[in-house]
Each structure stands twice: as structure tokens, then as C-alpha cells.
Motif scaffolding. Structure first.
Motif, short mmCIF file in Angstrom:
data_model
loop_
_atom_site.label_atom_id
_atom_site.label_comp_id
_atom_site.label_asym_id
_atom_site.label_seq_id
_atom_site.Cartn_x
_atom_site.Cartn_y
_atom_site.Cartn_z
N ARG A 18 -8.56 0.43 9.43
CA ARG A 18 -7.71 1.29 8.62
C ARG A 18 -8.52 2.40 7.93
N LEU A 19 -9.80 2.15 7.77
CA LEU A 19 -10.64 3.10 7.04
C LEU A 19 -11.26 4.16 7.94
N LEU A 20 -11.16 4.01 9.26
CA LEU A 20 -11.77 4.99 10.16
C LEU A 20 -11.18 6.38 9.91
N LYS A 21 -12.04 7.34 9.69
CA LYS A 21 -11.70 8.72 9.36
C LYS A 21 -11.01 8.87 8.01
N LYS A 22 -10.86 7.76 7.27
CA LYS A 22 -10.07 7.82 6.03
C LYS A 22 -10.80 7.21 4.83
N TRP A 23 -12.11 7.15 4.92
CA TRP A 23 -12.86 6.68 3.75
C TRP A 23 -12.70 7.69 2.63
N GLY A 24 -12.41 7.21 1.45
CA GLY A 24 -12.11 8.09 0.33
C GLY A 24 -10.64 8.36 0.20
N ILE A 25 -9.84 7.83 1.12
CA ILE A 25 -8.38 7.97 1.05
C ILE A 25 -7.73 6.59 0.99
N VAL A 26 -7.90 5.80 2.04
CA VAL A 26 -7.27 4.47 2.09
C VAL A 26 -7.81 3.56 1.00
N CYS A 76 -6.78 0.82 -4.14
CA CYS A 76 -7.21 0.42 -5.48
C CYS A 76 -6.21 0.91 -6.54
N CYS A 77 -5.75 2.13 -6.37
CA CYS A 77 -4.75 2.67 -7.30
C CYS A 77 -3.42 1.93 -7.17
N SER A 78 -3.02 1.65 -5.93
CA SER A 78 -1.75 0.95 -5.70
C SER A 78 -1.76 -0.44 -6.32
N THR A 93 0.84 -1.19 0.00
CA THR A 93 0.00 0.00 0.00
C THR A 93 0.88 1.24 0.00
N SER A 94 0.26 2.40 0.08
CA SER A 94 1.02 3.65 0.11
C SER A 94 1.69 3.88 1.46
N SER A 95 1.31 3.08 2.48
CA SER A 95 1.96 3.17 3.79
C SER A 95 3.14 2.20 3.82
#
Length: 729
Positions: free
Chosen positions: A542-550, A555-557, A465-467
Motif C-alpha cells: 500500500r505504501l509503494l509510491k505513497k510514502w508520506g501519504i498512506v 496515523c491521522c485517521s 482508512t481514508s480509502s
């Protein structure tokens, strides 16, 4: 936008309509089409761009090889001809609802039939399966919008929720008797019932009730009892109320006790919930209650699936401590919770629908048949609760879900990369440790195996992932067709699918809607981005507060990961998604430049509007997924149409209450005004998810043609008339 109205079309005519619609919808045809089918309404005439004809390579026969056989024909990826047509896809797969055992040990299940407009029918296992409910009835509840738990059976009596009026009905099995209503007629389908059970101590039925008469956006949810002692209709009696949501009322057959799950806003049931036990008085009221799990503020957990053993012990699944949903038991006299089997695996699924049944007791024994998920695969086993020993069972399914048990046998819902969703009967040896017989009694696609040579097998992949140092997971399906191969200097286009939820999990099982793409020369990627279930609480959060980011980054990664590994064409990356997956699709197109085209099926464009208009169950869902007020604006694709850089097609049901149609219309209008290629298809009579065969077919074909025309660099082999694309045709 194209608006198709077909909910009133008779089934025979609907089949004919589905076959002629793409060919008939041209600028010269609407008048003729409307005269032939007066119930079909076109909001505006469809465009008449050039027909997508078969490519010469795809249409020609495969040449013979040196041994006299046929070798694959080299043809552009995406242009391959396949017998897995949109007609096959739309008509092949029946939906599977709840399953249960009748008093004679035979299986009952709910079957959704696309050819009957998605009607949900209760069916009983026999030499030839038998429909239990009459043609004018359908077993489906709208409780919490997604339903589930629509029927229960005791001996030879079934109680079910009828879709049209949402009332509960009682019907004896096999007597020819008609269903008899149990609940009042309120004049509209505003009261729904789900997850019900028969009460062995009192002549009544206990169920979750959702009452939308006062407010459709904030209905009251309670657990109620319904009198079964006579044929009269009675007002339900409220047993439990006061919290926002309830599920899984389960009665102890040995004592007058009931367990249930409850939770309140802003939590979803997988965030934090509570398991309670109540004690019935002689009159049937709950006079004493104790919270078994979930009340400790220092211990975050989400208990689910309570069940009473034949001995009267309470078992359930919770994710305390490890963050993985494991089986536990309540010790009543000490009020302690003890683990029964500990594993870094998920023994249940998120409570999106009522009636989940991931484990069950074998007859009167103290053995549990269970299923669990671990790193993209399901496992099946038997737990001896007395000794603590576990025996894993070997069956052909790699994906498992609901199970119901008899004495030495059980029925299991499952699938694999080569087997469609099915129900199998499994018989065990006398020690209950080995399988001695396995037979499939129902299949969602009974005729699908004739296409076996065209099936692309999913590859489970881990990708960075990006992390830094973090991994995520997906299923990759390479293009496969025994009659064709790609051109030597070409890589295939890729379609990335973003699953809904977003708290859900995509699974690597046989799905003809995937094989439709791969058998035509597309690569297909199904991503379990951060926030998906099946991998424990840490992964889910991982998605908490980060929906639309993670989700977008993952998906892009993953798409870039495949490009870097030489699997797909970087210039032909497309993305599609439904519901919350449609949001991830739109967000990927608005905020990243990875994809060249996208398709949103009833996707979310404005999460602020979604919060204001959606149904109660999900009305506070975004609180934890999005966070700050500023993030609602910043992550809504509708507010950043100027950042879209590629073509988009949208599909929307006009009766959708989860994602109202205005969302798709606003995206469509804004993209049209910005000059980007865009198309919108609206279906009358469809809700959140398309159930009608003709609409499933039309959606699949129009996605294929849209991608082929805008970014594909090939002509599709199927004879499809595309709809007009604004700013393109």
C-alpha cells in the motif's frame, strides 16, 4: 541546540551524570557541571525556564474509600505520579541480539546493556549466566548498517564480529582463552562480516562481507570463506560476488552444497529476491549454481530463511502466489518448489537485520518448530514434514520471533502485553505435539513485574482508512494508574507513535517506554499503517509510491477514530517517531493539521538528501516508496516549513550514518526562523538509535516536558528541568 557528549564518561560516573543532568543544566549550573564532568560538553548553555513541579493532586495521597482502603485520586491526565520513571525505563531493558546453541545444548545470546553504553555481550546460559567475551570486546557488526548475525557457534568455539575494529575473532568457550583475530587489520573498521556459518566439509567459516574501503556509500558485498585450519590471519577468499546484496549462506551438512539469498537495486529483500544453491568442488570452490526461486519474471516473490533439513532437503520461506510468507521445500531432482504449510499469515519478517530465525528443525527429526504472525498476534507450532500434520503449541507469549532447537526442546524469543522481551526454554512430549515445560531463562527487564499494577494492556483495533472500505490496524493503550483517575470532565491527551522502517511492524508487547506515558495519564497509540509488515504483501505494498501519504493518512485517521469514539482529547493529540517514523511524524505535522505537537527522533526531513547520503542498503529504498522526482520535493517536510503550525522537538545522534545530523539541523533552523516553538538535542557518540542509558532517559523526559509545556494543560509530577524551547521561552 543542546549537544551532550558522554561517550567517554566512565560507567559509574555516567550513572551519576544521568541522575543529575536534568537538575544541573540551568543557566547558573553549566560552569559547575563542566568542572565536575570535564568530558561533558554543552554546545551552548541550557535555558532555565520554570521547573515543572509536581501538581498538588498528583503529590497528595489517595483518600480512603468507605471500606477503609484507598480509592484513586482524581487528578488531571498527564499529571499522575508513577514509579515507572525515566531512570527505570532507561536502565530496565537490555537489548536482545542473536541466539544460538552451544555444543552442550546450552543457549548463547547477545545482550545489549544500556549501563555499558549499549555494549553487546555474548552470554551463555548457566546456573548464573556467564559472559563469554572479555570486557574490551563487543559482539556487533555494522554490515548493512543495521547488523545482526554477529556470531556463530560450533561445539565450544564461537566466532564473532568485534564492534570496535569490525574484525572476526575466534574464541573457545569456558577455557579462559582470549579471542584470536581471524581477519586482517585494515587500519580502520571498514570491512564488516555478518550472518556467518561454520562449513562442516572444509575447515573454514563462510560469511557475508561488506567492504567499505573504496566507498562507504557503495561498498562491495560478497560471500567469502575464512580459513580456520591454523592460527594465522588470512585474507578472505571470495566465493560469490556480482550482485548488490547477499544474505543467509547456509551449508548442507549431508552434501557439499550451499544455499543463499541475493538481491539487487532497486529492490529491497522483501520486494524481490532470489534463492540460489551452489555445489562445492573438492577444492571448496562453487562450480555449479542453480536458482531455486525468484528468477521467474512472471512471478514476484521474496524468498528468505533457507535451511537444510537433517535429510539434506532445502526448506525456505517465500510469498509466491498468496502474497504471504509461507514455508516451502525445494525438490532438487525436478527443480520444483512445493508449499509445506499454506496460511494467510507471515512465517518470517523483513530482512532488516541478518540472522533472522523464524523456524528450525528439532534435532535430527523431520519436525519443524515454526512461528507466524496473523492479525497482530504470533502463533507457535510444530510441522511434521513427513505427514504434513501441524500441532499448535500454547505458551504465555503472544509475540514471537527467533527460535533455536535441540532434540526435544527449543528456545524461543517472545513477549506479551504483560511480559517483556524474554527467552524461554520449551520442552515437548515424545510425540512433539504438546508442551510439557516452559521456563523463562532470560528477560530484558527482570525486575519489571514489580510495576505490574501500572501496566496498560494493549487493545488491538481495526480502524477505517481514508480509502473507502479499507481497514488498517493499531494498538491502543488507555491511561492506567491504580493511584489516580482522570477528572470527570476531561479526556486524556494522546501520543501517537509511528514505527520506523517504514517496512516494519509494531507489536503489542510490554514496553516500559510506553508504560511511562500511560501510567502518567496519557493514552498511547502504536499504528501499523499501510506499508507495515505482518499482514501480507498487499498490505505491505500500500505504501509503494505513497510514502508520506498512506502512512500519514492512517496515523491521522486512527487518531480521529479515537477522538470520535470519545477516547482522547482532540486538542491534545501529539505524535512521535524514530527514523522513518520520524519522517512520518514530520510529514504529519507539515501536511496535516491533526496533531498539536510532535517529537522526531533521528527522523528524515529531506528524502532527497536521504537518497543522496544514506548507506548502500537503503540508497534505492525510496525509488519504490516515493516514485517520481517531483514527489521527492513535494513530500519532504524541510521544503514546507511554512506549513508547520505547532511545536516540534528533535533528537539526533551525531554519528548517525543512516539519517545524517544535517537533516535535524535544517529542520530546527527553519522552524526557529519561522517563529514556531522548537528545540533540538544532539548526542555525541550516538548512531542511528540511542543506546546509552543517560541519553534514553534524557530523551524520554524532555519529550514529556515539551508536550506538557506546549499543549498539555497540566504539570508533570516528575522533577525535570526542561531545556529551552526557541520561540517559546
Amino acid at each position: 541546540p543542546v549537544c551532550i557528549k558522554s561517550q567517554s564518561t566512565p560507567p559509574v560516573m555516567a550513572t551519576l551524570l544521568a541522575s543529575i543532568l536534568p537538575a544541573a543544566c540551568s543557566t547558573s549550573a553549566p560552569a559547575l557541571l563542566l568542572r565536575a564532568f570535564p568530558r561533558l560538553r554543552l554546545r551552548r548553555p541550557l535555558a532555565s525556564p520554570p521547573r515543572m513541579s509536581s501538581s498538588s493532586a498528583a503529590a497528595s495521597p489517595a483518600p480512603a474509600d468507605a471500606a477503609g482502603g484507598e480509592r484513586p485520586t482524581a487528578a488531571p491526565f498527564g499529571s499522575w505520579r508513577s514509579p515507572i520513571t525515566a531512570d527505570v525505563v532507561s536502565g530496565a531493558s537490555k537489548r536482545l541480539g542473536d541466539i544460538a546453541l552451544a555444543g552442550d545444548g546450552r543457549l548463547l545470546w547477545i545482550e545489549g546493556r544500556p549501563e555499558e553504553k549499549g555494549r553487546m555481550v555474548i552470554v551463555k546460559e548457566d546456573d548464573k549466566p556467564v559472559d563469554i567475551i572479555p570486557q574490551e570486546f563487543a559482539a556487533r557488526t555494522l554490515a548493512q548498517e543495521y547488523g545482526g548475525g554477529a556470531f556463530a557457534v560450533q561445539d565450544n568455539v564461537v566466532v564473532f564480529s568485534n564492534y570496535k575494529d569490525q574484525r572476526l575473532y575466534k574464541q573457545p568457550i569456558g577455557t579462559g582463552s582470549l579471542p584470536v583475530p581471524l581477519t586482517p587489520d585494515y587500519g580502520a573498521p571498514d570491512v564488516s562480516y555478518a550472518d556467518g556459518v561454520f562449513d562442516p566439509h572444509f575447515s573454514r567459516y563462510i560469511t557475508v562481507m561488506e567492504d567499505r574501503r573504496t566507498s562507504s556509500l557503495n561498498p562491495a558485498t560478497t560471500i567469502v570463506s575464512i580459513n580456520l585450519s591454523n592460527g594465522d590471519v588470512h585474507e578472505p577468499k571470495v566465493l560469490i560476488s556480482g550482485n548488490d546484496f547477499y544474505a543467509s549462506p547456509r551449508i548442507d551438512p549431508t552434501k557439499k552444497r550451499m544455499a543463499w539469498i541475493e538481491w539487487g537495486h532497486p529492490n529491497m529483500p522483501w520486494d524481490k529476491s532470489e534463492l540460489w544453491v551452489g555445489y562445492f568442488s573438492e577444492s571448496g570452490d562453487l562450480t555449479e549454481r542453480v536458482c531455486v526461486a525468484g528468477s521467474n519474471p512472471m512471478l514476484v516473490e521474496s524468498p528468505a530463511e533457507p535451511k537444510w533439513s537433517p535429510k539434506g532437503e532445502l526448506f525456505f520461506v517465500t510469498d509466491r502466489g498468496s502474497g504471504f510468507w509461507n514455508i516451502h521445500k525445494w525438490v532438487e531432482h525436478t527443480n520444483e518448489v512445493v508449499p509445506m504449510y499454506t496460511l494467510d499469515a507471515e512465517f518470517t519478517r523483513p530482512l532488516w537485520v541478518f540472522g533472522i530465525n523464524s523456524y528450525d528443525f528439532l534435532g535430527k527429526s523431520n519436525h519443524i518448530v515454526f512461528t507466524y504472525r496473523q492479525l497482530g498476534k504470533s502463533y507457535l507450532g510444530v510441522l511434521d514434514c513427513d505427514s504434513g500434520s501441524v500441532s499448535l503449541l500454547d505458551i504465555p507469549f503472544s509475540d514471537l520471533s527467533n527460535v533455536v532447537t535441540g532434540n526435544d526442546y527449543f528456545y524461543i524469543e517472545g513477549a506479551s502485553g504483560s511480559i517483556p522481551t524474554s527467552i524461554a526454554k520449551v520442552t515437548l512430549d515424545e510425540n512433539k505435539t504438546k508442551v510439557i515445560s516452559f521456563s523463562i531463562v532470560w528477560s530484558s527487564s527482570p525486575n519489571v513485574m514489580q510495576y505490574r499494577s501500572f501496566f496498560s494492556t494493549p487493545e488491538f483495533i481495526e480502524f477505517p482508512t481514508s480509502s473507502p472500505g479499507q481497514k488498517a490496524y493499531a494498538y491502543f493503550y488507555p491511561p492506567l494508574n491504580p493511584m489516580f483517575e482522570g477528572l470527570p470532565d476531561e479526556k486524556p491527551p494522546l501520543l501517537v507513535k509511528t514505527h520506523g522502517g517504514p517496512t516494519a511492524e509494531t507489536r503489542g508487547v510490554l514496553d516500559l517506554s510506553v508504560q511511562y506515558w500511560t501510567s502518567r495519564g496519557w493514552a498511547f497509540l502504536d499504528v501499523n499503517y499501510g506499508g507495515s509488515t505482518g499482514y501480507g504483501r498487499e498490505y505491505r505494498e500500500r505504501l509503494l509510491k505513497k510514502w508520506g501519504i498512506v502512512d500519514v493518512d492512517d496515523c491521522c485517521s486512527c487518531a480521529r477514530f479515537l477522538v470520535e469514539n470519545g477516547k482522547v482529547d482532540e486538542q491534545r493529540l501529539c505524535i512521535t517517531g524514530r527514523s522513518a517514523g520520524g519522517y512520518t511524524t514530520l510529514a504529519s505535522l507539515a501536511f496535516r493539521d491533526t496533531f498539536k505537537a510532535g517529537a522526531s527522533l533521528y527522523g528524515i526531513g529531506d528524502i532527497t538528501l536521504l537518497r543522496a547520503e544514506t548507506h548502500k542498503f537503503e540508497s534505492r529504498y525510496m525509488d519504490n516508496l516515493v516514485g517520481s522526482e517531483g514527489a521527492y520535493y513535494e513530500r519532504s517536510p524541510i521544503n514546507f516549513v511554512n506549513k508547520f503550525t505547532c511545536p516540534v522537538i528533535l533528537f539526533q545522534g551525531l554519528d548517525d550514518k543512516v539519517v545524517p545530523p544535517d537533516q535535524a539541523r535544517k529542520i530546527y533552523k527553519a522552524l526557529k526562523e519561522s517563529g514556531l516553538p522548537v528545540a533540538l538535542v544532539e548526542y555525541e557518540g550516538e548512531q542511528h538509535g540511542f543506546r546509552k542509558a543517560e541519553n534514553i532517559k534524557f530523551t524520554l523526559e524532555q519529550q514529556m516536558v515539551f508536550f506538557a509545556r506546549t499543549v498539555g494543560k497540566f504539570e508533570v509530577a516528575d522533577d525535570i528541568t526542561p531545556i529551552k524551547i526557541e520561540n517559546f521561552d
